[in-house]
Design an enzyme around this catalytic site. Structure first.
Site, PDB file in Angstrom:
ATOM      1  N   ASN A   9       0.869  -1.182   0.000  1.00 15.59           N
ATOM      2  CA  ASN A   9       0.000   0.000   0.000  1.00 15.59           C
ATOM      3  C   ASN A   9       0.906   1.232   0.000  1.00 15.59           C
ATOM      4  O   ASN A   9       1.475   1.580   1.026  1.00 15.59           O
ATOM      5  CB  ASN A   9      -0.891  -0.037   1.252  1.00 15.59           C
ATOM      6  CG  ASN A   9      -1.727   1.219   1.402  1.00 15.59           C
ATOM      7  OD1 ASN A   9      -1.802   2.044   0.489  1.00 15.59           O
ATOM      8  ND2 ASN A   9      -2.360   1.373   2.551  1.00 15.59           N
ATOM      9  N   TRP A  10       1.023   1.844  -1.161  1.00 16.52           N
ATOM     10  CA  TRP A  10       1.967   2.975  -1.287  1.00 16.52           C
ATOM     11  C   TRP A  10       1.392   4.272  -0.751  1.00 16.52           C
ATOM     12  O   TRP A  10       2.077   5.284  -0.709  1.00 16.52           O
ATOM     13  CB  TRP A  10       2.389   3.144  -2.764  1.00 16.52           C
ATOM     14  CG  TRP A  10       3.185   1.994  -3.297  1.00 16.52           C
ATOM     15  CD1 TRP A  10       3.713   0.956  -2.579  1.00 16.52           C
ATOM     16  CD2 TRP A  10       3.572   1.757  -4.668  1.00 16.52           C
ATOM     17  NE1 TRP A  10       4.393   0.088  -3.402  1.00 16.52           N
ATOM     18  CE2 TRP A  10       4.311   0.562  -4.692  1.00 16.52           C
ATOM     19  CE3 TRP A  10       3.342   2.438  -5.858  1.00 16.52           C
ATOM     20  CZ2 TRP A  10       4.838   0.036  -5.871  1.00 16.52           C
ATOM     21  CZ3 TRP A  10       3.864   1.923  -7.040  1.00 16.52           C
ATOM     22  CH2 TRP A  10       4.606   0.727  -7.040  1.00 16.52           C
ATOM     23  N   LYS A  11       0.124   4.244  -0.387  1.00 15.95           N
ATOM     24  CA  LYS A  11      -0.549   5.451   0.138  1.00 15.95           C
ATOM     25  C   LYS A  11      -0.302   6.642  -0.802  1.00 15.95           C
ATOM     26  O   LYS A  11      -0.200   6.442  -2.011  1.00 15.95           O
ATOM     27  CB  LYS A  11      -0.090   5.719   1.571  1.00 15.95           C
ATOM     28  CG  LYS A  11      -0.225   4.464   2.450  1.00 15.95           C
ATOM     29  CD  LYS A  11      -0.156   4.712   3.906  1.00 15.95           C
ATOM     30  CE  LYS A  11      -0.325   3.397   4.647  1.00 15.95           C
ATOM     31  NZ  LYS A  11      -0.356   3.531   6.085  1.00 15.95           N
ATOM     32  N   HIS A  96      -9.713   1.224   4.518  1.00 10.65           N
ATOM     33  CA  HIS A  96      -8.472   1.389   5.280  1.00 10.65           C
ATOM     34  C   HIS A  96      -8.757   2.339   6.444  1.00 10.65           C
ATOM     35  O   HIS A  96      -9.551   3.274   6.316  1.00 10.65           O
ATOM     36  CB  HIS A  96      -7.383   1.962   4.367  1.00 10.65           C
ATOM     37  CG  HIS A  96      -6.036   1.947   5.014  1.00 10.65           C
ATOM     38  ND1 HIS A  96      -5.669   2.889   5.948  1.00 10.65           N
ATOM     39  CD2 HIS A  96      -4.985   1.107   4.884  1.00 10.65           C
ATOM     40  CE1 HIS A  96      -4.434   2.621   6.361  1.00 10.65           C
ATOM     41  NE2 HIS A  96      -4.000   1.545   5.734  1.00 10.65           N
ATOM     42  N   GLU A  98      -7.208   4.744   7.588  1.00 12.91           N
ATOM     43  CA  GLU A  98      -6.984   6.163   7.282  1.00 12.91           C
ATOM     44  C   GLU A  98      -8.184   6.753   6.556  1.00 12.91           C
ATOM     45  O   GLU A  98      -8.529   7.911   6.755  1.00 12.91           O
ATOM     46  CB  GLU A  98      -5.696   6.320   6.444  1.00 12.91           C
ATOM     47  CG  GLU A  98      -4.455   6.128   7.315  1.00 12.91           C
ATOM     48  CD  GLU A  98      -3.251   5.586   6.590  1.00 12.91           C
ATOM     49  OE1 GLU A  98      -3.229   5.575   5.339  1.00 12.91           O
ATOM     50  OE2 GLU A  98      -2.306   5.146   7.286  1.00 12.91           O
ATOM     51  N   GLU A 168      -5.698  -4.954  10.420  1.00 11.12           N
ATOM     52  CA  GLU A 168      -4.707  -3.907  10.664  1.00 11.12           C
ATOM     53  C   GLU A 168      -5.042  -3.175  11.963  1.00 11.12           C
ATOM     54  O   GLU A 168      -5.854  -2.232  11.949  1.00 11.12           O
ATOM     55  CB  GLU A 168      -4.705  -2.900   9.507  1.00 11.12           C
ATOM     56  CG  GLU A 168      -4.313  -3.498   8.176  1.00 11.12           C
ATOM     57  CD  GLU A 168      -3.710  -2.440   7.248  1.00 11.12           C
ATOM     58  OE1 GLU A 168      -2.645  -2.704   6.693  1.00 11.12           O
ATOM     59  OE2 GLU A 168      -4.298  -1.361   7.110  1.00 11.12           O
ATOM     60  N   GLY A 174       2.015   2.311  10.768  1.00 10.84           N
ATOM     61  CA  GLY A 174       2.963   3.421  10.644  1.00 10.84           C
ATOM     62  C   GLY A 174       3.642   3.809  11.945  1.00 10.84           C
ATOM     63  O   GLY A 174       4.267   4.857  12.034  1.00 10.84           O
ATOM     64  N   SER A 213       3.000  -2.095  10.395  1.00 11.90           N
ATOM     65  CA  SER A 213       4.446  -2.152  10.648  1.00 11.90           C
ATOM     66  C   SER A 213       5.066  -3.508  10.317  1.00 11.90           C
ATOM     67  O   SER A 213       5.922  -4.007  11.056  1.00 11.90           O
ATOM     68  CB  SER A 213       4.762  -1.739  12.086  1.00 11.90           C
ATOM     69  OG  SER A 213       4.330  -0.410  12.322  1.00 11.90           O
ATOM     70  N   GLY A 234       2.659  -1.158   4.331  1.00 14.17           N
ATOM     71  CA  GLY A 234       2.685   0.266   3.994  1.00 14.17           C
ATOM     72  C   GLY A 234       4.105   0.747   3.775  1.00 14.17           C
ATOM     73  O   GLY A 234       4.700   0.514   2.726  1.00 14.17           O
ATOM     74  N   GLY A 235       4.663   1.394   4.787  1.00 14.24           N
ATOM     75  CA  GLY A 235       5.979   2.029   4.679  1.00 14.24           C
ATOM     76  C   GLY A 235       7.041   1.155   4.032  1.00 14.24           C
ATOM     77  O   GLY A 235       7.790   1.610   3.147  1.00 14.24           O
TER      78      GLY A 235
END
Ligand code: PGA
Length: 257
Positions: A9-11, A96, A98, A168, A174, A213, A234-235
């Site tokens: 997930n590159w956001k 998600h 977010e 999640e 994150g 994470s 993600g990150g």
């Protein structure tokens, strides 16, 4: 039996140049990988077409980060599932945390998005997970059951077998604070029981990813758990070496239920 899956997930990160570079590395390392985990990258919407072109014929699929619930209409700024399908998108992240937090998405809307995706032949990756406050209040199971229940109640039929669930925990996203493998496994087993209450076939086929994470150093331990079928990353998915290492540490696992 379920084939393992890793989705990046590159956001809202990247540019044409950085995404091109990242894809080159991924294609080199994973592009012909038939025996490993299924790999999906979810770029920001303007880069879907670039990714689709660069990944054509490769063993890496393209996913979107969001979709509108309606088929078409006066919804400025939104994108329909059929539009995504036309550009070769095979997965879409729905609900998600977010988006639940910043865009106010409700359980009902998330369920409608999942239905729209399924109708267009796209597999929704529905995100569920509790906040720290909810966990500390002993409400984690209830929150996850409610979020997932909304989707299971709304969507019907065989297509639901293509659903992917991503657990999640919000407190792990994150933050560098990953759920303990046993803690994650406990929730994944609970999610599988919720799926089983809807249908035993779903419990057997629906993949449950862990997200929050995930890094190269903790991926193998997480993915070794019985009910963890892969990850939503993600990150770490923006760092090619890290993401490749995560994908390789899942391998192609077929887990029975
Ligand atoms: P993270 O994000 O891996 O950076 O914690 C996961 C996600 O939000 O899907």
């Amino acid at each position: 039996m379920r084939r393992s899956l890793v989705a990046g997930n590159w956001k809202m990160h990247g540019s044409g140049a950085t995404i091109t570079g990242l894809l080159h590395s991924l294609v080199q390392a994973l592009g012909n990988e038939q025996d490993g985990a299924e790999v999906v990258v979810c770029p920001p919407a303007p880069y879907l077409s670039l990714c689709q072109q660069m990944l054509q014929g490769r063993a890496i699929a393209v996913g979107a980060q969001n979709v509108h619930a309606q088929a078409s209409g006066a919804f400025t700024g939104d994108v329909s599932a059929a539009m995504l399908a036309e550009f070769g998108v095979r997965y879409v992240i729905a609900g998600h945390s977010e988006r639940r937090r910043y865009a106010g998405e409700t359980d009902a809307e998330v369920a409608q998005k999942c239905e729209a995706a399924l109708l267009a032949g796209i597999a929704p990756i529905v995100c569920v997970g509790e906040t720290l406050e909810e966990r500390e209040a002993g409400r984690a199971d209830a929150v996850v059951a409610r979020q997932l229940g909304a989707v299971l109640d709304h969507c019907e039929g065989e297509a639901l077998g293509r659903l992917v669930v991503a657990y999640e925990p919000v407190w792990a996203i994150g933050t560098g604070r990953t759920a303990e493998p046993e803690q994650a496994q406990a929730m994944h087993a609970f999610i599988r029981r919720v799926l089983c209450d809807a249908s035993a076939a779903l419990a057997e086929t629906v993949r449950i990813l862990y997200g929050g994470s995930v890094m190269a150093e903790n991926a193998a331990q997480l993915f070794a758990q019985q009910d963890i079928d892969g990850g939503l990353v993600g990150g770490a998915s923006l760092k090619p070496e890290e993401f490749i290492s995560i994908c390789k540490s899942v391998g192609r696992q077929w887990k029975p239920w």
